[in-house]
Design a protein around this motif. Structure first.
Motif, PDB file in Angstrom:
ATOM      1  N   CYS A  67       0.931  -1.275   0.114  1.00  0.00           N
ATOM      2  CA  CYS A  67       0.005   0.106   0.223  1.00  0.00           C
ATOM      3  C   CYS A  67       0.846   1.329   0.007  1.00  0.00           C
ATOM      4  CB  CYS A  67      -0.839   0.066   1.240  1.00  0.00           C
ATOM      5  SG  CYS A  67      -2.234   1.277   1.251  1.00  0.00           S
ATOM      6  N   LEU A  68       1.948   1.217   1.012  1.00  0.00           N
ATOM      7  CA  LEU A  68       2.775   2.357   0.761  1.00  0.00           C
ATOM      8  C   LEU A  68       3.666   2.601  -0.354  1.00  0.00           C
ATOM      9  CD1 LEU A  68       4.299   2.109   4.521  1.00  0.00           C
ATOM     10  CD2 LEU A  68       2.634   3.801   3.754  1.00  0.00           C
ATOM     11  N   ALA A  69       3.785   1.417  -1.212  1.00  0.00           N
ATOM     12  CA  ALA A  69       4.575   1.445  -2.153  1.00  0.00           C
ATOM     13  C   ALA A  69       3.713   2.091  -3.483  1.00  0.00           C
ATOM     14  CB  ALA A  69       4.997   0.203  -2.805  1.00  0.00           C
ATOM     15  N   LEU A  70       2.189   1.893  -3.289  1.00  0.00           N
ATOM     16  CA  LEU A  70       1.291   2.417  -4.295  1.00  0.00           C
ATOM     17  C   LEU A  70       1.346   3.936  -4.202  1.00  0.00           C
ATOM     18  CD1 LEU A  70      -1.593  -0.109  -4.215  1.00  0.00           C
ATOM     19  CD2 LEU A  70      -0.128   0.590  -6.434  1.00  0.00           C
ATOM     20  N   ALA A  71       1.456   4.290  -2.777  1.00  0.00           N
ATOM     21  CA  ALA A  71       1.451   5.825  -2.431  1.00  0.00           C
ATOM     22  C   ALA A  71       2.940   6.393  -3.145  1.00  0.00           C
ATOM     23  CB  ALA A  71       1.151   5.976  -0.940  1.00  0.00           C
ATOM     24  N   TYR A  72       3.811   5.602  -2.837  1.00  0.00           N
ATOM     25  CA  TYR A  72       5.173   6.116  -3.035  1.00  0.00           C
ATOM     26  C   TYR A  72       5.054   6.471  -4.825  1.00  0.00           C
ATOM     27  CZ  TYR A  72      10.206   5.615  -4.670  1.00  0.00           C
ATOM     28  OH  TYR A  72      11.382   6.295  -5.262  1.00  0.00           O
ATOM     29  N   LEU A  73       4.684   5.733  -5.519  1.00  0.00           N
ATOM     30  CA  LEU A  73       4.763   5.626  -6.926  1.00  0.00           C
ATOM     31  C   LEU A  73       4.072   7.171  -7.282  1.00  0.00           C
ATOM     32  CD1 LEU A  73       3.822   2.164  -8.159  1.00  0.00           C
ATOM     33  CD2 LEU A  73       6.262   3.179  -7.929  1.00  0.00           C
ATOM     34  N   GLY A  74       3.093   7.779  -6.426  1.00  0.00           N
ATOM     35  CA  GLY A  74       2.565   8.982  -6.935  1.00  0.00           C
ATOM     36  C   GLY A  74       2.983  10.237  -6.155  1.00  0.00           C
ATOM     37  N   ALA A  75       4.272   9.914  -5.346  1.00  0.00           N
ATOM     38  CA  ALA A  75       4.913  10.868  -4.580  1.00  0.00           C
ATOM     39  C   ALA A  75       6.178  11.514  -5.061  1.00  0.00           C
ATOM     40  CB  ALA A  75       5.276  10.105  -3.197  1.00  0.00           C
ATOM     41  N   GLU A  76       6.364  12.612  -4.707  1.00  0.00           N
ATOM     42  CA  GLU A  76       7.668  13.329  -5.129  1.00  0.00           C
ATOM     43  C   GLU A  76       8.302  14.121  -3.972  1.00  0.00           C
ATOM     44  OE1 GLU A  76       8.941  12.876  -7.982  1.00  0.00           O
ATOM     45  OE2 GLU A  76       7.158  12.190  -9.156  1.00  0.00           O
ATOM     46  N   GLN A 125       2.517  -2.253 -13.927  1.00  0.00           N
ATOM     47  CA  GLN A 125       3.598  -3.046 -13.369  1.00  0.00           C
ATOM     48  C   GLN A 125       2.896  -3.588 -12.017  1.00  0.00           C
ATOM     49  OE1 GLN A 125       6.407  -3.531 -14.664  1.00  0.00           O
ATOM     50  NE2 GLN A 125       6.086  -2.263 -16.416  1.00  0.00           N
ATOM     51  N   MET A 126       2.077  -3.017 -11.085  1.00  0.00           N
ATOM     52  CA  MET A 126       1.730  -3.703 -10.029  1.00  0.00           C
ATOM     53  C   MET A 126       0.083  -4.188 -10.114  1.00  0.00           C
ATOM     54  SD  MET A 126       3.214  -1.226  -7.224  1.00  0.00           S
ATOM     55  CE  MET A 126       2.822  -2.273  -5.628  1.00  0.00           C
ATOM     56  N   HIS A 127      -0.243  -4.284 -11.438  1.00  0.00           N
ATOM     57  CA  HIS A 127      -1.734  -4.870 -11.644  1.00  0.00           C
ATOM     58  C   HIS A 127      -2.781  -4.348 -10.786  1.00  0.00           C
ATOM     59  CE1 HIS A 127       0.672  -8.070 -13.636  1.00  0.00           C
ATOM     60  NE2 HIS A 127       1.587  -8.067 -12.702  1.00  0.00           N
ATOM     61  N   ALA A 128      -2.510  -2.960 -10.500  1.00  0.00           N
ATOM     62  CA  ALA A 128      -3.651  -2.192  -9.768  1.00  0.00           C
ATOM     63  C   ALA A 128      -4.463  -1.576 -10.898  1.00  0.00           C
ATOM     64  CB  ALA A 128      -2.937  -1.036  -8.984  1.00  0.00           C
ATOM     65  N   ASN A 129      -5.712  -2.383 -11.225  1.00  0.00           N
ATOM     66  CA  ASN A 129      -6.094  -1.737 -12.360  1.00  0.00           C
ATOM     67  C   ASN A 129      -7.271  -0.720 -11.672  1.00  0.00           C
ATOM     68  OD1 ASN A 129      -5.755  -3.954 -14.219  1.00  0.00           O
ATOM     69  ND2 ASN A 129      -6.931  -5.272 -13.274  1.00  0.00           N
ATOM     70  N   ALA A 130      -7.603   0.262 -12.665  1.00  0.00           N
ATOM     71  CA  ALA A 130      -8.051   1.319 -12.153  1.00  0.00           C
ATOM     72  C   ALA A 130      -9.738   1.265 -12.503  1.00  0.00           C
ATOM     73  CB  ALA A 130      -7.722   2.591 -12.847  1.00  0.00           C
ATOM     74  N   GLU A 131     -10.544   1.662 -11.749  1.00  0.00           N
ATOM     75  CA  GLU A 131     -11.983   1.665 -12.238  1.00  0.00           C
ATOM     76  C   GLU A 131     -12.763   2.982 -11.757  1.00  0.00           C
ATOM     77  OE1 GLU A 131     -16.250  -0.653 -10.455  1.00  0.00           O
ATOM     78  OE2 GLU A 131     -14.260  -1.560 -10.431  1.00  0.00           O
ATOM     79  N   SER A 132     -13.299   3.560 -12.384  1.00  0.00           N
ATOM     80  CA  SER A 132     -14.093   4.790 -12.637  1.00  0.00           C
ATOM     81  C   SER A 132     -15.353   4.637 -11.638  1.00  0.00           C
ATOM     82  CB  SER A 132     -14.377   5.304 -13.953  1.00  0.00           C
ATOM     83  OG  SER A 132     -15.212   6.588 -13.613  1.00  0.00           O
ATOM     84  N   VAL A 133     -15.492   5.220 -10.673  1.00  0.00           N
ATOM     85  CA  VAL A 133     -16.721   5.465 -10.014  1.00  0.00           C
ATOM     86  C   VAL A 133     -17.209   6.606  -9.575  1.00  0.00           C
ATOM     87  CG1 VAL A 133     -15.931   3.056  -8.785  1.00  0.00           C
ATOM     88  CG2 VAL A 133     -15.368   5.406  -7.877  1.00  0.00           C
ATOM     89  N   ALA A 144       1.708   1.855 -11.354  1.00  0.00           N
ATOM     90  CA  ALA A 144       0.835   1.097 -10.681  1.00  0.00           C
ATOM     91  C   ALA A 144      -0.005   0.057 -11.242  1.00  0.00           C
ATOM     92  CB  ALA A 144      -0.080   2.325  -9.773  1.00  0.00           C
ATOM     93  N   VAL A 145      -0.582   0.531 -12.370  1.00  0.00           N
ATOM     94  CA  VAL A 145      -1.641  -0.222 -13.225  1.00  0.00           C
ATOM     95  C   VAL A 145      -0.798  -1.016 -14.188  1.00  0.00           C
ATOM     96  CG1 VAL A 145      -3.330  -0.085 -14.863  1.00  0.00           C
ATOM     97  CG2 VAL A 145      -3.141   1.589 -13.322  1.00  0.00           C
ATOM     98  N   VAL A 175      -5.991   9.122 -13.243  1.00  0.00           N
ATOM     99  CA  VAL A 175      -4.768   8.992 -12.749  1.00  0.00           C
ATOM    100  C   VAL A 175      -3.619   9.510 -13.668  1.00  0.00           C
ATOM    101  CG1 VAL A 175      -5.119   7.093 -11.169  1.00  0.00           C
ATOM    102  CG2 VAL A 175      -4.519   6.614 -13.659  1.00  0.00           C
ATOM    103  N   SER A 176      -2.455   9.869 -13.379  1.00  0.00           N
ATOM    104  CA  SER A 176      -1.441  10.509 -14.456  1.00  0.00           C
ATOM    105  C   SER A 176      -0.962   9.207 -15.371  1.00  0.00           C
ATOM    106  CB  SER A 176      -0.287  11.226 -13.849  1.00  0.00           C
ATOM    107  OG  SER A 176       0.488  10.270 -13.079  1.00  0.00           O
ATOM    108  N   PRO A 177      -0.563   9.539 -16.453  1.00  0.00           N
ATOM    109  CA  PRO A 177      -0.013   8.444 -17.187  1.00  0.00           C
ATOM    110  C   PRO A 177       1.200   7.872 -16.819  1.00  0.00           C
ATOM    111  CG  PRO A 177      -0.385  10.468 -18.566  1.00  0.00           C
ATOM    112  CD  PRO A 177      -0.689  10.805 -17.256  1.00  0.00           C
ATOM    113  N   GLN A 178       1.906   8.505 -16.204  1.00  0.00           N
ATOM    114  CA  GLN A 178       3.125   8.206 -15.271  1.00  0.00           C
ATOM    115  C   GLN A 178       2.753   7.111 -14.196  1.00  0.00           C
ATOM    116  OE1 GLN A 178       5.533  10.751 -12.777  1.00  0.00           O
ATOM    117  NE2 GLN A 178       7.566   9.664 -13.421  1.00  0.00           N
TER     118      GLN A 178
END
Length: 392
Positions: free
Chosen positions: A54-63, A130-138, A127-128, A119-122
């Motif tokens: 979970c923290l890694a998913l956050a890290y991928l969007g952090a700077e 490489q980490m198989h975190a599929n995105a769903e619009s809700v 996340a999507v 989500v940003s293309p980067q």
């Protein structure tokens, strides 16, 4: 501004092959020590892997400072190379493909993003892809329906062991994004206990208090170790069709749990097996089943993860639109059951984002877990679940 709310639930047991993250060992030992020091008398279970993912998913969007704190706490060897980090965590998912026979393992990520955002293309690439975190619009404005949708996914991924992860009032129209991680494992012991050998026996919750519990018993060959430096003995129980096992560490004194856990702060639990040897052991282990809930924010702050909870949070790589985001809350809920057949475990995590405002002569050893003990479900590289049993 956006706030991220994270909730982690889990149930405990083993996994399969041997790919993964070198980052977990320090976090694992510190996590256990930090949690139990705050709640020393509670039965505890946490999933370092689920928290790290979970923290890694956050890290991928952090700077900036936010990314630096996450990288340091996670001990990311490729800090700054987000693709490499995503690939490393992504390899955990290959374990789900290697589970065979009677062992079941699932690790899954999911991104729920409000229809107002993307989500940003980067971030999508990391996340999507490489980490198989599929995105769903809700539509988070439909809070109850969206919470039910997320909960349904979590329940399916955890074989209905994690229920009602997100309360109906846990979302609202301001929510922008929810990141979810689910972890599930179920396996049988290589050496199963027989029901007819389970008897009622005393468990000493302290030197002054004892209760009767269902104590399983068997005599067989197990990895066994005596660790004078820990003032404890250990036994390792293997699971069938997987390289994961359960390590049980038993203090030599009834009231020795706190001292043992303090010493474990500098111990790599995955490496203890190398100092153990196969011996005939008369093993007594109680059946146990419990839930655990934890506020993660103060725990993570003790690890130096602070900026992501503040106005200084920098998640500028997360969303396509340049919105300011921060983490507002972190929760952890867990469940474990151990019985004669084996163990079953699961975990789930969500982040909610809203606007900011040698040879030996054979002998038989006794291992009687009749007082508080530590357990870890692990392989030779990773600790997937860790905790302790103090009472019934």
């Amino acid at each position: 501004m956006f706030a991220i709310r994270q909730l982690l639930l889990l149930i405990a047991t083993a996994m399969a092959a041997a790919v993964t993250c070198d980052c977990s060992q320090t976090l694992t030992s510190q996590l256990l020590q930090t949690v139990v020091s705050a709640q020393p008398n509670d039965n505890v279970i946490v999933s370092p892997i689920s928290i790290e993912t979970c923290l890694a998913l956050a890290y991928l969007g952090a700077e900036g400072q936010t990314a630096a704190e996450l990288a340091t706490s996670l001990q990311l060897p490729q800090a700054g190379d987000k693709r490499a980090v995503a690939q490393k965590f992504g390899r955990l998912f290959e374990k789900t493909k290697s589970a065979t026979g009677t062992a079941t393992f699932r690790l899954a990520n999911r991104i729920y993003i409000d229809e107002r955002f993307q989500v940003s293309p980067q971030y999508n690439a990391y996340a999507v892809d490489q980490m198989h975190a599929n995105a769903e619009s809700v539509r988070f404005a439909d809070a109850a329906a969206t919470a039910a949708n997320i909960n349904s996914w979590v329940e399916a991924e955890t074989d209905n062991k994690i229920r009602d992860l997100i309360p109906a009032n846990g979302l609202d129209a301001n929510t922008a994004l929810v990141l979810v991680n689910a972890l599930y494992f179920k396996a049988k012991w290589v050496n199963q206990f027989h029901n007819h050998t389970t008897t009622r026996r005393h468990f000493h919750e302290s030197a002054a208090r004892k209760v009767e519990v269902d104590m399983m018993k068997q005599t067989d060959d197990f990895l066994y170790g005596d660790f004078p430096e820990l003032d404890a003995t250990a036994v390792e129980l293997a699971y069938l069709d997987t390289d994961v096992s359960m390590l049980v560490l038993l203090p030599k004194s009834v009231d020795g749990l706190a001292d043992l856990e303090a010493k474990l702060k500098s111990v790599d639990l995955t490496k203890l097996s190398t100092a153990m040897r196969t011996e005939e052991v008369i093993l007594h282990l109680p059946k146990f089943k419990f839930e655990f809930e934890l506020e993660l924010k103060p725990v993570l702050e003790q690890f130096g993860i602070t900026s992501m909870f503040s106005d200084e949070a920098d998640f500028s790589s997360l969303l396509a639109a340049q919105e300011k985001v921060a983490v507002s809350q972190a929760q952890h809920k867990a469940f474990i059951e151990v019985n004669e057949s084996g163990t079953e475990a699961a975990a789930a995590t969500y982040l909610k984002i809203v606007p900011l405002s040698a040879s030996f002569q054979q002998q038989t050893y006794q291992f009687v877990a009749d007082h508080p003990f530590v357990f870890a479900i692990k392989d030779n590289e990773n600790v997937y679940f860790v905790g302790h049993v103090t009472h019934f």
